[in-house]
Design a protein around this motif. Structure first.
Motif, PDB file in Angstrom:
ATOM      1  N   ILE A  30      45.226  31.889  41.724  1.00 61.44           N
ATOM      2  CA  ILE A  30      43.980  31.404  41.134  1.00 61.44           C
ATOM      3  C   ILE A  30      43.896  31.896  39.688  1.00 61.44           C
ATOM      4  N   GLU A  31      43.736  30.978  38.773  1.00 65.24           N
ATOM      5  CA  GLU A  31      43.655  31.347  37.361  1.00 65.24           C
ATOM      6  C   GLU A  31      42.284  31.941  37.045  1.00 65.24           C
ATOM      7  N   PRO A  32      42.237  32.979  36.211  1.00 66.48           N
ATOM      8  CA  PRO A  32      40.938  33.546  35.831  1.00 66.48           C
ATOM      9  C   PRO A  32      40.147  32.566  34.982  1.00 66.48           C
ATOM     10  N   GLY A  33      38.831  32.621  35.127  1.00 65.24           N
ATOM     11  CA  GLY A  33      37.988  31.670  34.421  1.00 65.24           C
ATOM     12  C   GLY A  33      37.583  32.124  33.040  1.00 65.24           C
ATOM     13  N   HIS A  34      38.395  32.930  32.414  1.00 65.52           N
ATOM     14  CA  HIS A  34      38.096  33.392  31.064  1.00 65.52           C
ATOM     15  C   HIS A  34      39.416  33.758  30.393  1.00 65.52           C
ATOM     16  N   LYS A  35      39.504  33.514  29.099  1.00 67.73           N
ATOM     17  CA  LYS A  35      40.745  33.810  28.382  1.00 67.73           C
ATOM     18  C   LYS A  35      41.010  35.299  28.258  1.00 67.73           C
ATOM     19  N   LYS A  36      39.976  36.117  28.508  1.00 64.50           N
ATOM     20  CA  LYS A  36      40.124  37.563  28.452  1.00 64.50           C
ATOM     21  C   LYS A  36      39.719  38.156  29.802  1.00 64.50           C
ATOM     22  N   PRO A  37      40.650  38.211  30.764  1.00 62.62           N
ATOM     23  CA  PRO A  37      40.320  38.786  32.077  1.00 62.62           C
ATOM     24  C   PRO A  37      40.000  40.280  31.950  1.00 62.62           C
ATOM     25  N   ILE A  38      39.128  40.748  32.820  1.00 66.09           N
ATOM     26  CA  ILE A  38      38.762  42.164  32.847  1.00 66.09           C
ATOM     27  C   ILE A  38      38.957  42.685  34.261  1.00 66.09           C
ATOM     28  N   GLU A  39      39.749  43.722  34.388  1.00 66.63           N
ATOM     29  CA  GLU A  39      40.070  44.338  35.682  1.00 66.63           C
ATOM     30  C   GLU A  39      39.077  45.458  35.964  1.00 66.63           C
ATOM     31  N   MET A  40      38.311  45.316  37.047  1.00 68.68           N
ATOM     32  CA  MET A  40      37.330  46.344  37.403  1.00 68.68           C
ATOM     33  C   MET A  40      37.445  46.719  38.876  1.00 68.68           C
ATOM     34  N   THR A  41      38.691  46.788  39.333  1.00 67.49           N
ATOM     35  CA  THR A  41      38.936  47.104  40.738  1.00 67.49           C
ATOM     36  C   THR A  41      39.281  48.573  40.955  1.00 67.49           C
ATOM     37  N   THR A 354      34.511  33.712  43.341  1.00 68.83           N
ATOM     38  CA  THR A 354      33.703  32.998  42.347  1.00 68.83           C
ATOM     39  C   THR A 354      33.711  33.714  41.000  1.00 68.83           C
ATOM     40  N   ILE A 355      33.562  35.024  41.036  1.00 71.98           N
ATOM     41  CA  ILE A 355      33.514  35.810  39.797  1.00 71.98           C
ATOM     42  C   ILE A 355      34.849  35.723  39.062  1.00 71.98           C
ATOM     43  N   TRP A 356      35.944  35.717  39.793  1.00 75.29           N
ATOM     44  CA  TRP A 356      37.268  35.601  39.159  1.00 75.29           C
ATOM     45  C   TRP A 356      37.478  34.189  38.596  1.00 75.29           C
ATOM     46  N   LYS A 357      37.138  33.197  39.395  1.00 71.01           N
ATOM     47  CA  LYS A 357      37.374  31.809  38.964  1.00 71.01           C
ATOM     48  C   LYS A 357      36.478  31.398  37.810  1.00 71.01           C
ATOM     49  N   ARG A 358      35.275  31.929  37.746  1.00 67.99           N
ATOM     50  CA  ARG A 358      34.329  31.486  36.722  1.00 67.99           C
ATOM     51  C   ARG A 358      34.139  32.477  35.578  1.00 67.99           C
ATOM     52  N   CYS A 359      34.409  33.756  35.854  1.00 69.18           N
ATOM     53  CA  CYS A 359      34.142  34.778  34.827  1.00 69.18           C
ATOM     54  C   CYS A 359      35.394  35.516  34.358  1.00 69.18           C
ATOM     55  N   GLY A 360      36.471  35.457  35.146  1.00 69.45           N
ATOM     56  CA  GLY A 360      37.662  36.217  34.788  1.00 69.45           C
ATOM     57  C   GLY A 360      37.492  37.705  34.960  1.00 69.45           C
ATOM     58  N   VAL A 361      36.573  38.123  35.826  1.00 70.71           N
ATOM     59  CA  VAL A 361      36.362  39.543  36.119  1.00 70.71           C
ATOM     60  C   VAL A 361      36.838  39.811  37.545  1.00 70.71           C
ATOM     61  N   LYS A 362      37.701  40.811  37.693  1.00 67.97           N
ATOM     62  CA  LYS A 362      38.263  41.110  39.010  1.00 67.97           C
ATOM     63  C   LYS A 362      37.557  42.311  39.618  1.00 67.97           C
ATOM     64  N   VAL A 363      37.001  42.123  40.821  1.00 73.30           N
ATOM     65  CA  VAL A 363      36.310  43.177  41.557  1.00 73.30           C
ATOM     66  C   VAL A 363      36.903  43.243  42.962  1.00 73.30           C
ATOM     67  N   ILE A 364      36.402  44.149  43.783  1.00 73.63           N
ATOM     68  CA  ILE A 364      36.906  44.289  45.152  1.00 73.63           C
ATOM     69  C   ILE A 364      35.809  43.919  46.149  1.00 73.63           C
ATOM     70  N   PRO A 365      36.105  43.057  47.117  1.00 76.95           N
ATOM     71  CA  PRO A 365      35.116  42.775  48.168  1.00 76.95           C
ATOM     72  C   PRO A 365      34.823  44.034  48.984  1.00 76.95           C
ATOM     73  N   GLY A 366      33.551  44.299  49.211  1.00 80.06           N
ATOM     74  CA  GLY A 366      33.177  45.478  49.980  1.00 80.06           C
ATOM     75  C   GLY A 366      33.702  45.474  51.395  1.00 80.06           C
ATOM     76  N   VAL A 367      33.921  44.279  51.943  1.00 83.87           N
ATOM     77  CA  VAL A 367      34.431  44.194  53.310  1.00 83.87           C
ATOM     78  C   VAL A 367      35.818  44.801  53.430  1.00 83.87           C
ATOM     79  N   TYR A 368      36.558  44.872  52.309  1.00 85.78           N
ATOM     80  CA  TYR A 368      37.889  45.470  52.313  1.00 85.78           C
ATOM     81  C   TYR A 368      37.844  46.992  52.263  1.00 85.78           C
ATOM     82  N   LEU A 369      36.681  47.551  51.978  1.00 87.85           N
ATOM     83  CA  LEU A 369      36.526  49.001  51.862  1.00 87.85           C
ATOM     84  C   LEU A 369      35.843  49.606  53.080  1.00 87.85           C
ATOM     85  N   ALA A 370      35.529  48.773  54.049  1.00 88.45           N
ATOM     86  CA  ALA A 370      34.828  49.213  55.249  1.00 88.45           C
ATOM     87  C   ALA A 370      35.512  48.602  56.470  1.00 88.45           C
ATOM     88  N   HIS A 371      34.956  48.885  57.637  1.00 89.29           N
ATOM     89  CA  HIS A 371      35.542  48.402  58.893  1.00 89.29           C
ATOM     90  C   HIS A 371      34.408  48.066  59.843  1.00 89.29           C
TER      91      HIS A 371
END
Length: 407
Positions: A30-41, A354-371
């Motif tokens: 999936i391509e980021p939705g901004h020419k300047k992606p920001i990694e915040m994971t 949605t945030i990656w596709k439209r904003c180019g900002v990468k975050v982590i889904p909370g469901v991946y940090l819990a059980h």
């Protein structure tokens, strides 16, 4: 019916899959939705490390010619013991010989500590390890390595983002089988801080049922209020039993912006640490001599820590400005993560897409940090975690893009 995996089978067959791996797979192709992606994971600090560290590493270069001791140098253990006493205003000194054990980053210590936690006592039935939910993946990795049953204690807004100790105290059948209880304070990802009374209650349970209380305090020096968070050693030192049943883990990764040094410590119950040191002597790497020498210098210097803390406070001022009234935001008491409610965007996983596709900002889904807990509830399902590791201007840009989605 599919068998439930546990132990080394669970580790080998992907039961503990990194949240970063899962996020990478979610966004693959999936391509980021901004020419300047920001990694915040990743919680990988970007602030400046202390300027003197490189020189200290060079000073001890000759030590690369000898095997380091598994328990670390006297210089390092004394520096850590002195820092603990200063930080928590302890009335008596910490025994650097038996109550301090350097480790290669807190993650290594947290993982290996599960082994003697299980081996130190006998159990009727399969041993249990109690995990805050969400949790740091090393806790679960150690749980499976020691072939224990994980019991997830949801930490939600209703419980002030810490496990509910009153509810836990009403489950003696679980407590009798417990080998260890992990608590993270300030918590990753919610930023909640366990007060002295809370820690005292958790420690009392550990002693009543003779399990180990593992306090993960690696974010202890990043806080937004005037007062530093209470610590496990501080609370325990005021009891007649001192550090019995308690181990605290900390590191230079967050405090001093030195994640690449892989330098941390375990401190507390001396008998337990003696056993852990022998286990590490069988299977864990020693900390290299130059790293030990530099680490001793870093634990002995506080000015850079205050500068780092102020940088994070500036970032949270940006968060206060942009996120007030949005996504359930509240300024966390400690740490450098945001735990944002994305129910309005379809939950954490959909919001991450949605945030990656439209904003180019990468975050982590909370469901991946819990059980899922015993009732099938994953408390991270609606959330995302955002790491505030960039400078304040980058944080402003990234959060501004996210806010525009729901403006």
């Amino acid at each position: 019916m599919t068998a439930v995996l546990h132990g080394l089978q669970a580790l080998t067959q992907g039961a503990v899959l990194s949240s970063f791996t899962r996020t990478t797979r979610l966004l693959a192709g999936i391509e980021p939705g901004h020419k300047k992606p920001i990694e915040m994971t990743s919680g990988d600090p970007k602030e400046a490390m202390p300027a003197f560290v490189a020189d200290k590493l060079v000073e001890a270069k000759a030590s690369l010619g000898t095997y380091p001791r598994i328990r670390g140098s006297e210089e390092l253990r004394k520096a850590i013991a002195a820092w603990i006493r200063r930080r928590y205003s302890l009335a008596s000194p910490v025994d650097f010989e038996h109550e301090v054990l350097p480790v290669n980053g807190s993650r290594e210590g947290l993982f290996f500590a599960t082994l003697p936690a299980v081996g130190r006592k006998s159990f009727v039935g399969r041993p249990i390890i109690l995990l805050p939910n969400p949790f740091y993946q090393a806790y679960l990795g150690g749980t499976y390595a020691a072939d224990c049953e994980p019991v997830y204690l949801n930490a939600t807004a209703e419980t002030e983002y810490l496990p509910d100790l009153e509810a836990l105290a009403r489950e003696p059948a679980i407590l009798r089988r417990t080998a260890a209880f992990f608590i993270c304070s300030p918590a990753n990802p919610q930023g909640s801080v366990a007060g002295a009374d809370y820690i005292a209650k958790a420690l009392a349970l550990a002693r009543e049922y003779d399990f180990m209380l593992f306090m993960d305090e690696c974010y202890s020096e990043i806080y937004v209020g005037a007062d530093a968070p209470a610590g496990g050693l501080q609370v325990a030192a005021a009891t007649p039993e001192r550090f019995r049943n308690l181990i605290v883990f900390n590191s230079l990764s967050k405090r001093s912006n030195l994640p690449g040094m892989r330098s941390g410590f375990a401190a507390g119950d001396g008998g337990f640490l003696d056993a852990l040191a022998e286990i590490r002597n069988l299977c864990a790497p020693q900390m290299p001599g130059p790293v030990q020498h530099a680490s001793a210098a870093v634990w002995s210097e506080e000015q850079h820590v205050g500068v780092i803390r102020q940088a994070y406070r500036a970032k949270f001022q940006v968060c206060d400005e942009l996120l007030k009234g949005r996504f359930g935001y509240r300024r966390p008491a400690g740490g450098f993560f945001l735990w944002l409610d994305m129910a309005e965007l379809g939950g954490g996983e959909q919001a991450t897409l949605t945030i990656w596709k439209r904003c180019g900002v990468k975050v982590i889904p909370g469901v991946y940090l819990a059980h899922e807990d015993r009732h099938g509830v994953n408390p991270g399902r609606d959330f995302i975690r955002v790491a505030l590791v960039h400078d304040a201007a980058t944080v402003r840009e990234a959060l501004g893009r996210i806010v525009e989605l729901t403006a």
